[in-house]
Design a protein around this motif. Structure first.
Motif: not given
Length: 336
Positions: A159-166, A302-317
């Motif tokens: 769901g590409k969830l991001q939440l604010p933390f103060v 490291c490079a592949i995991r970072f690209e997947l992480w940017k798209n919220f697609n880790i580890p499923n991708g």
């Protein structure tokens, strides 16, 4: 389904404000709604997703209705605890609607600004929350709590969830896996795992994209675990060694922050000076501390995991990549 549940909830509003503070009452409500879901799905039907979605939606709306009547301020009583009934139903029926699961997580977070009731039982055990925060876990045991955590980590990523933390005067967006835990000094779940030496939980968090370094100059997590290992005079606890090995899998190499007094000093010189025993004993490989370049397959991971992480697609991708099983497991930190 919606009508039946609303009739049930209509009688619930006459219960005392703390009626769902007792875990047994929450479980009784879960059991009752389970029967409704199964009944609405039909005796021979295996499609329980739709009635489960309707139940979760109704519970969220029920919570929001009474929250709105109180000026959008949650009283943290029975109407809030009903969200944890919805949480347990999501897990038990393995609801696949990621957007709805993320909506539920957002509602919980909007009231509490933390996910302690999901995280603490998984990290410390289901008895710990009672002593730390005064409430009992909605999961039967730590194993179920860990499976529940994995479920919500997965749905939060989908769901590409991001939440604010103060924190102080700043507000920062966090992913579910990295949200600080209030009762643990606002430390991230990853940092708590390192402090307690929990490699099995650390692996779960790293697989789902937990951040080991907040920026390219932040090696505090590595320094924490390496400093602890140096205290043991070559007799290293297995759990701490495992934590360090897992952290080393997710960064290309160690690049410790240089001292302002010695700006030309190399990382490897700092490592030898401070952590020579760990290098000598092979806990910090030479190809991670600047003596020789890291292997290409590690840099690729490291490079592949970072690209997947940017798209919220880790580890499923990872398993969507055209690679053999051994490479999938390597990328997913399951094999060396």
């Amino acid at each position: 389904m919606e009508y039946l549940l609303e009739c049930y909830l209509d009688s619930f509003k006459h219960e005392p404000r703390n009626s769902l503070h007792d875990r047994r009452n929450r479980r009784n409500m879960v059991d009752y709604i389970n029967v409704l879901i199964q009944g609405c799905a039909g005796v021979d039907s295996t499609d329980t997703q739709k009635p489960c979605e309707e139940a979760i939606t109704t519970l969220i709306q029920y919570h929001n209705k009474f929250k709105s009547e109180n000026g959008r301020v949650c009283m943290m009583g029975k109407y809030h605890n009903i969200l944890y009934v919805a949480m347990k139903l999501c897990y038990l029926w393995q609801l696949q609607n990621s957007d709805l699961v993320c909506q539920l997580l957002k509602e919980i977070y909007a009231c509490e600004q933390t996910f302690e009731r999901i995280l603490i039982g998984a990290l410390f055990g289901t008895k710990a929350p009672h002593y730390i925060a005064g409430w009992k876990s909605d999961f039967e045991n730590q194993e179920e709590n860990i499976r529940g955590l994995v479920y919500f980590l997965d749905k939060a990523n989908l769901g590409k969830l991001q939440l604010p933390f103060v924190s102080g005067d700043t507000t920062k967006q966090f992913r579910f896996v990295d949200l600080p835990i209030e009762s643990c000094g606002k430390a991230s779940p990853l940092k708590v795992c390192l402090q307690l030496g929990l490699p099995d939980k650390l692996l779960i968090l790293l697989r789902f994209g937990a951040i080991a370094m907040e920026d390219e100059n932040d090696f505090s997590n590595f320094e924490h675990i390496m400093n602890r290992l140096m205290e043991f005079n070559h007799c290293y606890p297995y759990n701490l060694v495992s934590c360090l090995q897992l952290l080393l899998k997710v960064v290309p190499s160690l690049q410790l922050k240089l001292s302002e007094a010695e700006p030309n000093k190399l990382t490897r010189d700092i490592l030898v000076e401070k952590y020579g025993d760990l290098i000598e004993d092979g806990l910090i490989p030479l190809n991670r501390c600047g003596y020789i370049p890291p292997e290409l397959k590690h840099l690729s991971r490291c490079a592949i995991r970072f690209e997947l992480w940017k798209n919220f697609n880790i580890p499923n991708g990872i398993r969507q990549l055209p690679l053999p099983e051994t490479m999938w497991r390597y990328l997913d930190l399951l094999e060396n």
